[in-house]
Design a protein around this motif. Structure first.
Motif, PDB file in Angstrom:
ATOM      1  N   LYS A  59       0.844  -1.210   0.000  1.00  0.00           N
ATOM      2  CA  LYS A  59       0.000   0.000   0.000  1.00  0.00           C
ATOM      3  C   LYS A  59       0.875   1.254   0.000  1.00  0.00           C
ATOM      4  O   LYS A  59       0.581   2.241  -0.672  1.00  0.00           O
ATOM      5  N   LYS A  60       1.938   1.216   0.767  1.00  0.00           N
ATOM      6  CA  LYS A  60       2.827   2.385   0.837  1.00  0.00           C
ATOM      7  C   LYS A  60       3.491   2.628  -0.518  1.00  0.00           C
ATOM      8  O   LYS A  60       3.630   3.764  -0.968  1.00  0.00           O
ATOM      9  N   ARG A  65       1.033   4.250  -2.863  1.00  0.00           N
ATOM     10  CA  ARG A  65       0.873   5.693  -2.576  1.00  0.00           C
ATOM     11  C   ARG A  65       2.045   6.486  -3.151  1.00  0.00           C
ATOM     12  O   ARG A  65       1.866   7.536  -3.786  1.00  0.00           O
ATOM     13  N   ALA A  66       3.263   5.965  -2.957  1.00  0.00           N
ATOM     14  CA  ALA A  66       4.456   6.688  -3.461  1.00  0.00           C
ATOM     15  C   ALA A  66       4.448   6.745  -4.985  1.00  0.00           C
ATOM     16  O   ALA A  66       4.868   7.730  -5.590  1.00  0.00           O
ATOM     17  N   ALA A  97       1.916   9.334  -6.176  1.00  0.00           N
ATOM     18  CA  ALA A  97       2.311  10.723  -5.885  1.00  0.00           C
ATOM     19  C   ALA A  97       3.423  11.229  -6.815  1.00  0.00           C
ATOM     20  O   ALA A  97       3.751  12.420  -6.818  1.00  0.00           O
ATOM     21  N   THR A 155       9.975  10.151  -5.465  1.00  0.00           N
ATOM     22  CA  THR A 155       9.305   9.822  -4.207  1.00  0.00           C
ATOM     23  C   THR A 155      10.113   8.699  -3.553  1.00  0.00           C
ATOM     24  O   THR A 155      10.832   7.954  -4.234  1.00  0.00           O
ATOM     25  N   HIS A 203       7.431  15.598   7.047  1.00  0.00           N
ATOM     26  CA  HIS A 203       6.007  15.875   6.781  1.00  0.00           C
ATOM     27  C   HIS A 203       5.611  17.230   7.368  1.00  0.00           C
ATOM     28  O   HIS A 203       4.902  18.019   6.722  1.00  0.00           O
ATOM     29  N   GLU A 209       2.827  13.374   2.596  1.00  0.00           N
ATOM     30  CA  GLU A 209       2.969  12.057   3.252  1.00  0.00           C
ATOM     31  C   GLU A 209       3.137  10.918   2.261  1.00  0.00           C
ATOM     32  O   GLU A 209       3.689   9.867   2.607  1.00  0.00           O
ATOM     33  N   ASP A 210       2.652  11.101   1.019  1.00  0.00           N
ATOM     34  CA  ASP A 210       2.805  10.037   0.020  1.00  0.00           C
ATOM     35  C   ASP A 210       4.110  10.181  -0.773  1.00  0.00           C
ATOM     36  O   ASP A 210       4.445   9.314  -1.582  1.00  0.00           O
ATOM     37  N   VAL A 239       7.690   8.187   2.363  1.00  0.00           N
ATOM     38  CA  VAL A 239       6.905   7.192   3.093  1.00  0.00           C
ATOM     39  C   VAL A 239       7.855   6.268   3.850  1.00  0.00           C
ATOM     40  O   VAL A 239       8.724   5.634   3.246  1.00  0.00           O
TER      41      VAL A 239
END
Ligand code: NAD
Length: 455
Positions: free
Chosen positions: A25-26, A29-30, A33, A150, A171, A177-178, A181
């Motif tokens: 999931k992380k 997200r990265a 982004a 990222t 942050h 935040e994305d 991470v």
């Protein structure tokens, strides 16, 4: 994850490790982004890193205490690391925009214009060591973020509280935040990161892990950069001021309890001054204050990892079995925590582990040599190639010796030193690729070649 204070074995905190699912999931997200961050103007990215720097300055006492409590680094040395971090950030802030500039390479008026533009690699994995978590982390994540990448950042399991503080401050400074991470966990969590389709892997740690990582991802043809261990030698010539050289080298060998990739790990001394140097060196080491790392006057605290004590005990036994003499130390200190006596060995040779394998602790072997030729041969008798140094008053002699030495960084009359303006580029088992300097910013970019014709 259970985090302990290595100075007294006290439990500090329990933290949750990431799982395969949470890491995926992380990563997602990265990845999502990336477009927006890479298109964010460089001025905005610089502004966020400037803010991060200001927050580090503001929180310095707390950050130093967190670092000391989880790694055992003496508090003055934790503060030094934070001061050094600020200098490194300044270097990257001053250089990044320049490195990112497009370059027109064709002559004015040419029929086809040729230019080079630079794009981020993408999502990069930053897997980090514990011994200088601010330095080795920031060498990667600051230039990576400034150049529009990222970052999936995994601090060492021995510096997770520091990693968590870095994550929070970035942050707070405005890095989304994305975009940065943090992934939390031990080596198995690092392995899970490697299975994801990241665009680059930037690793700092041991040769054994670096080699494993390189082998694991070789078929993917992505950028892999490895900053690994060292067996850093220094040669002391007969023309030095013995006391000054001994003081400088004792600090180079024992600062941070010898847990630096560029700590002095082997010393070769010209036979004409050998006995005088040994005496001056051991006098320096005898004066080191060993104790609780939270106290301002402590110079030597505990080792960060208990298992390193076994490595040191094995090296001492192997050396003494083969004829070495213990001039100082040689044993674990019987108190709570991972303390080991600062240890000086002589009558050593290259049959012994202590002169061949990374010690990464408060131990040094000092060997007599007949002159420059023998010193060069011994300095190069290693699989590692991180740093090497020469102490002499004769600059030409130093230069000619250091040209012969196979190391990415060389020192004349200094040691255990890193500059943000110079490339940090180990050879052989010390790694591949480089961080720091403008080359250490370019490394986070891909080049695009443009051919353009007006019709
Ligand atoms: P390590 O290799 O044990 O661990 C480094 C990192 O890799 C940690 O975050 C760990 O969790 C992770 N890891 C472990 N196994 C992994 C795997 N199979 N896949 C992916 N990740 C994995 O090293 P360490 O003990 O943290 O650091 C000490 C070493 O780092 C020393 O050898 C030191 O010389 C070296 N070092 C080098 C530099 C440099 O700039 N060249 C700087 C600092 C430290």
């Amino acid at each position: 994850m259970e985090i302990y204070n290595p100075a007294n074995d006290r439990h500090l905190i329990t933290l949750e490790e990431d799982t395969k699912e949470s890491i995926q999931k992380k990563f997602d997200r990265a990845k999502a982004a990336l477009t927006s961050w890479s298109q964010t103007p460089i001025e905005t990215r610089i502004e966020a890193i400037q803010k991060f720097k200001a927050l580090v300055e503001q929180e310095k006492p707390t950050l130093a205490e967190i670092l000391t409590n989880e790694t055992g680094k003496p508090i003055t040395q934790s503060k030094n690391e934070l001061n050094g971090l600020i200098g490194r950030i300044d270097f990257f802030l001053n250089e990044a925009a320049n490195v990112l500039k497009e370059e027109v390479v064709s002559e004015k008026g040419a029929t086809i214009e040729e230019k080079i533009t630079k794009e981020p690699l993408g999502v990069i994995a930053n897997i980090s060591a514990w011994n200088y978590p601010y330095f080795v982390g920031s060498n990667v994540f600051i230039p990576a973020l400034l150049t529009g990448n990222t970052v999936l950042y995994k601090p060492s399991e021995y510096a997770t509280c520091t990693g968590t503080a870095i994550n929070q401050l970035l942050h707070d400074a405005g890095i989304p935040e994305d975009v940065f991470v943090m992934v939390r966990g031990k080596g198995n969590v690092g392995e899970e990161i490697l299975k994801l389709p990241v665009d680059g892997i930037f690793f700092t740690g041991s040769y054994a892990t670096g080699q494993k990582i390189n082998t694991q991802v070789a078929s993917r043809l992505i950028k892999v950069q490895l900053e690994l261990g060292g067996k850093d030698p220094v040669y002391v010539c007969e023309d030095v001021d013995i006391k000054k050289a001994a003081a400088s080298l004792a600090d180079g060998a024992f600062y941070n309890n010898g847990q630096s990739c560029c700590s002095v790990e082997r010393i070769y001394v010209h036979e004409k001054i050998f006995d005088g140097f040994l005496e001056a060196f051991t006098n320096e080491v005898k004066n080191f204050v060993i104790g609780d790392p939270i106290r301002e006057n402590t110079y030597i605290g505990p080792l960060t990892r208990a298992q390193q004590i076994e490595v040191l005990e094995k090296q001492v036994k192997d050396a003494t079995d083969k004829g070495a003499k213990v001039l100082l130390g040689g044993k674990k200190i019987p108190r709570g925590g991972n303390y080991f006596e600062p240890t000086v060995l002589t009558d050593v040779n290259h049959e012994m582990l202590v002169m061949k394998e990374e010690s990464f602790g408060p131990i040094i072997g000092i060997q007599k040599v007949s002159g420059d030729e023998e010193a060069i041969q011994l300095m190069n008798d290693t699989e590692y190639g991180l740093t090497a140094g020469v102490y002499t008053q004769d600059e030409k002699r130093a230069e000619s010796i250091l040209k012969e030495v196979n190391a990415g960084t060389v020192y004349w009359n200094c040691c255990d030193r890193v500059s943000p303006a110079l490339p940090w580029a180990g050879r052989g088992h010390s790694g591949m690729g480089c961080t720091l300097s403008h080359y250490g910013i370019e490394t986070f970019l891909r080049l695009k070649a443009w051919h353009g014709k007006k019709v």
